[in-house]
Design a protein around this motif. Structure first.
Motif, PDB file in Angstrom:
ATOM      1  N   VAL A  51      20.361   7.597   4.375  1.00  0.00           N
ATOM      2  CA  VAL A  51      20.645   6.353   5.084  1.00  0.00           C
ATOM      3  C   VAL A  51      19.786   5.299   4.405  1.00  0.00           C
ATOM      4  N   PRO A  52      20.371   4.427   3.586  1.00  0.00           N
ATOM      5  CA  PRO A  52      19.576   3.560   2.710  1.00  0.00           C
ATOM      6  C   PRO A  52      18.552   2.717   3.481  1.00  0.00           C
ATOM      7  N   HIS A  53      17.283   3.062   3.337  1.00  0.00           N
ATOM      8  CA  HIS A  53      16.230   2.381   4.074  1.00  0.00           C
ATOM      9  C   HIS A  53      14.956   2.464   3.249  1.00  0.00           C
ATOM     10  N   VAL A  54      14.258   1.336   3.136  1.00  0.00           N
ATOM     11  CA  VAL A  54      12.976   1.272   2.438  1.00  0.00           C
ATOM     12  C   VAL A  54      11.949   0.671   3.382  1.00  0.00           C
ATOM     13  N   TRP A  55      10.801   1.328   3.495  1.00  0.00           N
ATOM     14  CA  TRP A  55       9.685   0.803   4.273  1.00  0.00           C
ATOM     15  C   TRP A  55       8.580   0.393   3.305  1.00  0.00           C
ATOM     16  N   LEU A  56       8.105  -0.850   3.415  1.00  0.00           N
ATOM     17  CA  LEU A  56       6.996  -1.344   2.604  1.00  0.00           C
ATOM     18  C   LEU A  56       5.814  -1.581   3.536  1.00  0.00           C
ATOM     19  N   VAL A  57       4.700  -0.939   3.254  1.00  0.00           N
ATOM     20  CA  VAL A  57       3.567  -0.926   4.183  1.00  0.00           C
ATOM     21  C   VAL A  57       2.355  -1.610   3.571  1.00  0.00           C
ATOM     22  N   GLN A  58       1.731  -2.483   4.367  1.00  0.00           N
ATOM     23  CA  GLN A  58       0.394  -2.981   4.030  1.00  0.00           C
ATOM     24  C   GLN A  58      -0.534  -2.564   5.156  1.00  0.00           C
ATOM     25  N   ASP A 100       0.805  -1.221   0.000  1.00  0.00           N
ATOM     26  CA  ASP A 100       0.000   0.000   0.000  1.00  0.00           C
ATOM     27  C   ASP A 100       0.838   1.271   0.000  1.00  0.00           C
ATOM     28  N   ALA A 101       2.068   1.195   0.498  1.00  0.00           N
ATOM     29  CA  ALA A 101       2.931   2.377   0.516  1.00  0.00           C
ATOM     30  C   ALA A 101       4.385   1.953   0.459  1.00  0.00           C
ATOM     31  N   VAL A 102       5.200   2.782  -0.205  1.00  0.00           N
ATOM     32  CA  VAL A 102       6.645   2.556  -0.308  1.00  0.00           C
ATOM     33  C   VAL A 102       7.337   3.851   0.082  1.00  0.00           C
ATOM     34  N   ALA A 103       8.049   3.840   1.191  1.00  0.00           N
ATOM     35  CA  ALA A 103       8.775   5.031   1.645  1.00  0.00           C
ATOM     36  C   ALA A 103      10.270   4.774   1.526  1.00  0.00           C
ATOM     37  N   VAL A 104      11.016   5.802   1.122  1.00  0.00           N
ATOM     38  CA  VAL A 104      12.438   5.641   0.835  1.00  0.00           C
ATOM     39  C   VAL A 104      13.255   6.710   1.537  1.00  0.00           C
ATOM     40  N   SER A 105      14.331   6.289   2.195  1.00  0.00           N
ATOM     41  CA  SER A 105      15.349   7.208   2.701  1.00  0.00           C
ATOM     42  C   SER A 105      16.618   6.946   1.913  1.00  0.00           C
ATOM     43  N   GLU A 106      17.113   7.964   1.200  1.00  0.00           N
ATOM     44  CA  GLU A 106      18.300   7.786   0.369  1.00  0.00           C
ATOM     45  C   GLU A 106      19.585   8.058   1.144  1.00  0.00           C
ATOM     46  N   ARG A 130       1.871   4.988  -9.752  1.00  0.00           N
ATOM     47  CA  ARG A 130       2.250   5.652  -8.498  1.00  0.00           C
ATOM     48  C   ARG A 130       3.617   5.154  -8.039  1.00  0.00           C
ATOM     49  N   PHE A 131       3.844   3.854  -8.167  1.00  0.00           N
ATOM     50  CA  PHE A 131       5.161   3.342  -7.801  1.00  0.00           C
ATOM     51  C   PHE A 131       6.221   3.848  -8.766  1.00  0.00           C
ATOM     52  N   GLN A 132       5.876   3.980 -10.044  1.00  0.00           N
ATOM     53  CA  GLN A 132       6.879   4.420 -11.020  1.00  0.00           C
ATOM     54  C   GLN A 132       7.504   5.750 -10.627  1.00  0.00           C
ATOM     55  N   ALA A 133       6.728   6.610  -9.960  1.00  0.00           N
ATOM     56  CA  ALA A 133       7.268   7.888  -9.512  1.00  0.00           C
ATOM     57  C   ALA A 133       8.331   7.707  -8.434  1.00  0.00           C
ATOM     58  N   LEU A 134       8.344   6.533  -7.788  1.00  0.00           N
ATOM     59  CA  LEU A 134       9.301   6.241  -6.719  1.00  0.00           C
ATOM     60  C   LEU A 134      10.386   5.273  -7.167  1.00  0.00           C
ATOM     61  N   ALA A 135      10.221   4.683  -8.360  1.00  0.00           N
ATOM     62  CA  ALA A 135      11.070   3.572  -8.782  1.00  0.00           C
ATOM     63  C   ALA A 135      12.549   3.915  -8.802  1.00  0.00           C
ATOM     64  N   ASP A 136      12.884   5.100  -9.325  1.00  0.00           N
ATOM     65  CA  ASP A 136      14.298   5.451  -9.432  1.00  0.00           C
ATOM     66  C   ASP A 136      14.930   5.591  -8.054  1.00  0.00           C
ATOM     67  N   ARG A 137      14.182   6.140  -7.080  1.00  0.00           N
ATOM     68  CA  ARG A 137      14.707   6.277  -5.720  1.00  0.00           C
ATOM     69  C   ARG A 137      14.911   4.905  -5.089  1.00  0.00           C
ATOM     70  N   VAL A 138      13.951   4.004  -5.292  1.00  0.00           N
ATOM     71  CA  VAL A 138      14.097   2.643  -4.770  1.00  0.00           C
ATOM     72  C   VAL A 138      15.313   1.973  -5.387  1.00  0.00           C
ATOM     73  N   ASP A 139      15.472   2.150  -6.690  1.00  0.00           N
ATOM     74  CA  ASP A 139      16.596   1.554  -7.403  1.00  0.00           C
ATOM     75  C   ASP A 139      17.929   2.057  -6.860  1.00  0.00           C
ATOM     76  N   LYS A 140      18.025   3.359  -6.616  1.00  0.00           N
ATOM     77  CA  LYS A 140      19.265   3.933  -6.080  1.00  0.00           C
ATOM     78  C   LYS A 140      19.587   3.333  -4.718  1.00  0.00           C
ATOM     79  N   VAL A 141      18.582   3.201  -3.870  1.00  0.00           N
ATOM     80  CA  VAL A 141      18.806   2.675  -2.522  1.00  0.00           C
ATOM     81  C   VAL A 141      19.175   1.200  -2.576  1.00  0.00           C
ATOM     82  N   PHE A 142      18.504   0.438  -3.444  1.00  0.00           N
ATOM     83  CA  PHE A 142      18.818  -0.988  -3.560  1.00  0.00           C
ATOM     84  C   PHE A 142      20.229  -1.214  -4.107  1.00  0.00           C
TER      85      PHE A 142
END
Length: 681
Positions: A69-76, A61-67, A113-125
């Motif tokens: 300090v590499p951290h991703v939160w995946l929320v349901q 339901d939500a994807v939050a990214v901290s670049e 909606r995720f596509q708007a976050l995809a590049d940030r997720v990719d950088k962190v991963f």
């Protein structure tokens, strides 16, 4: 929840949908946004932008990214009007399926909606020390059924140590609301032993606390504890590993070996209990808490207590609590900056004390007439003029016969400065390397990485993931094949050796991908290339293949951005039109498949969202009506038009039917395959 009314996007919902349905969708999305807001400290608007709930969310339901300090939160999130929400096994399994898709970097399967976050997720991963938190947000009891727990335990076990689970319940959300949604605050209690005070000019207390109580703070509030700090927990670093090791092995000495933590509070109240005891314990109620110095200590304490719970009541940590009640404006910022910008010693700095580094600097100057920088703070030389100790350490990690050193360098560069007989630093720089060896290995590493980067524009899927996460292992394979004892000789023709690097890198990558597919067909490169035993196994297989007479393996066509399509594939549009499956005017949206496409097109589409939108036309020649200009295109033709229009490098040919998606149904290529499969059955 109403604080999110101006921020939650409901544009994907049918305008004719019952008001009850729209309200429930809003409340569920607002719950996910509230979880993000309070776990990460993001503002309301940014937290709402993290919500991806809708078609093709894959249970997330939500994807939050901290670049930083590499951290991703995946929320349901699960909403319930009656406050009795729960999570069933089916929802948990779908959530894990979405998690697996993200780990495989199959971002195109997710909605716009995720596509708007995809590049940030990719950088962190792409950062080896990324942390992932799976968040279950329930407006009910924060208790998961055994079958649901099993799903999350498996997800965390498969991806340890980078993944953890956080379950939020009704009580947590009540606390969030009481704290104030606009400015979430943390209120804590603390027992400080050996307590003393500084009454003026600003009230403060200091003493020691048992590590178990500090670990409980972090267990409940996570990185929100560090809301006013310059940085949150940095995850797996050499220093943090050392802190954990000290706590686990020498808990009674922890206070002596650690600098402690500084806590700022909006208000501090000492309770009546022990109030008159001088130098004894003190019980405190702390309002509006933020740990402004010692974030790494707090996170490491939490890790140590989780690893060895019995240290909770043995280890102590120095704590300084400062009340801001009577402080002038800006004082909190001054304390934070002062306590975090002192010249702190890092693990790399100890290498500067090693006489081998000074000898290497002199050897570079005398033998090569180049610069070797080994002290932090000195500017790195231009690439042609020399290198830094960091670049040298990475290159020599790749050259070491043990591939685990290359894996460590990729995972976290802090691990390069582990000292001791089995630490990376000793294995890399012992015995004393010559300037010729170091410089030539650096040149070889640069050549491998430049060649892989150039080829990445033409790779997709698992091939692109292996090239990204396994680039240092490819360098390791190349060096194992090309580096000989002659590397230390002054007159060796190293240019001739470097001429072999690109072709060998291609072969090494092909074999690495081939064996990765054979050994771990359902695993992600992000996870696999963090596992020492798996890396050793893959490297051994690849080296054996490179040494044999077998031709380079052929990789699946879907690993290339311009696969050779047979007639059946080329007829994807015709198959869809003939089937009548898609109605005239059905919405179709663009989703980039490769990293370079994301970097080029997502910012360009964000400037004008119509650039990523089209509608379906039952026309076998040009089935996409582009919203940006009102003209019809083929899927490939429109994709190439977009790539030519966006700023960036000249585009390469792509398969357009894999880039255009019908929400809820998949890509045009996948839809055509399903139709063919059904017709075949």
């Amino acid at each position: 929840m109403r604080q999110f009314e101006q921020h939650i996007d409901l544009s994907d919902l049918d305008e004719k949908a019952p008001e009850r349905h729209r309200e429930q969708s809003f409340l569920s999305r607002a719950l996910a946004a509230m979880a993000v807001h309070n776990l990460t400290g993001m503002g309301l608007a940014e937290a709402a932008e993290s919500v991806i709930d809708g078609f093709d969310d894959w249970g997330i339901d939500a994807v939050a990214v901290s670049e930083d300090v590499p951290h991703v939160w995946l929320v349901q999130a699960k909403w319930s009007d009656g406050g009795n929400a729960s999570l069933d096994q089916g929802s948990a399994l779908k959530f894990k399926q979405g998690f697996d898709l993200l780990l495989r970097e199959d971002y195109a399967r997710f909605n716009k909606r995720f596509q708007a976050l995809a590049d940030r997720v990719d950088k962190v991963f792409s950062k080896g020390d990324v942390k992932i938190t799976l968040v279950v947000a329930l407006l009910g009891r924060p208790v998961l059924a055994d079958v649901v727990n099993l799903v999350f335990e498996q997800a965390c076990e498969e991806t340890k140590p980078m993944t953890d689970l956080k379950v939020l319940g009704l009580g947590d959300f009540h606390d969030f609301v009481r704290a104030g949604i606009g400015e979430p605050k943390i209120n804590l209690t603390a027992r400080v032993d050996g307590c003393a005070s500084v009454p003026e000019p600003f009230k403060a207390y200091y003493g020691t606390m048992y590590v178990g109580e500090v670990a409980a703070w972090y267990d409940k509030h996570g990185d929100r504890l560090f809301g006013k700090n310059l940085r949150t927990s940095l995850g797996l670093t050499t220093v943090n590993r050392s802190i954990v090791e000290t706590l686990v092995k020498q808990p009674q000495n922890f206070w002596y070996f650690n600098n402690g933590i500084t806590v700022l509070c909006d208000a501090v109240r000492r309770t009546a209990k022990f109030a008159n005891t001088v130098g004894g314990p003190g019980d405190f109620e702390l309002d509006g808490v933020s740990v402004v110095n010692g974030a790494q200590t707090v996170a490491a304490i939490h890790a140590g207590v989780q690893q060895t719970p019995e240290v909770s009541g043995v280890g102590r940590v120095w704590v300084r609590v400062i009340s801001l009640e009577d402080c002038p404006p800006g004082f909190a910022t001054e304390v934070t900056q002062a306590t975090n910008t002192q010249n702190q010693v890092q693990a790399r700095d100890y290498a500067a004390l090693d006489e081998r580094q000074a000898r290497l600097r002199d050897d570079f100057s005398l033998s090569l007439h180049k610069t070797y920088v080994y002290k932090r703070g000195e500017g790195d030389p231009l690439p042609e003029a020399g290198c830094s100790v960091l670049e040298a350490a990475i290159a020599m990690s790749c050259a070491h016969r043990n591939p685990e050193l290359a894996m460590r360098a990729k995972q976290n560069q802090e691990l390069l400065w582990e000292f001791g007989a089995h630490g990376s630093y000793h294995l890399i720089f012992n015995p004393q390397p010559s300037a010729y060896r170091v410089w030539r290995l650096v040149l070889m590493l640069r050549t491998v990485q430049a060649h892989l980067a150039e080829g990445n524009r033409g790779r997709e899927g698992r091939a692109a993931q292996v090239a990204e996460h396994g680039d240092l292992l490819v360098a390791h394979l190349v060096m194992q094949r090309l580096v000989t004892p002659s590397i230390d000789e002054r007159d060796v023709n190293w240019e001739r050796v470097l001429e072999q690097v690109s072709e060998l890198a291609d072969a090494a990558l092909a074999w690495l991908i081939h064996h990765f597919d054979e050994q771990y067909p359902s695993s992600s490169a992000l996870v696999t290339f963090r596992h020492p035993q798996k890396c050793r196994e893959l490297v051994a297989l690849a080296l054996r293949s490179l040494a044999g007479d077998e031709p380079r393996p052929s990789l699946p066509p879907e690993y290339s951005s311009s696969p050779k399509e047979g007639e059946r594939k080329a007829a994807a549009v015709t198959v869809i039109v003939n089937s009548g499956l898609l109605a005239e005017g059905a919405p179709v949206e663009f989703r980039p498949v490769t990293g370079p496409e994301r970097k080029t097109l997502l910012p360009w589409i964000a400037e004008n969202p119509r650039r990523g939108q089209a509608t379906w036309v039952n026309d076998r020649r040009r089935p996409l009506l582009w919203a940006a200009d009102g003209k019809q295109y083929t899927p490939t033709g429109l994709t190439m038009q977009m790539l030519r229009s966006a700023p960036g490098d000249p585009p390469r040919a792509v398969q357009g039917t894999t880039r255009w998606f019908v929400p809820g149904r998949g890509s045009l290529a996948a839809i055509a395959d399903e139709i063919r499969s059904a017709e075949g059955e």
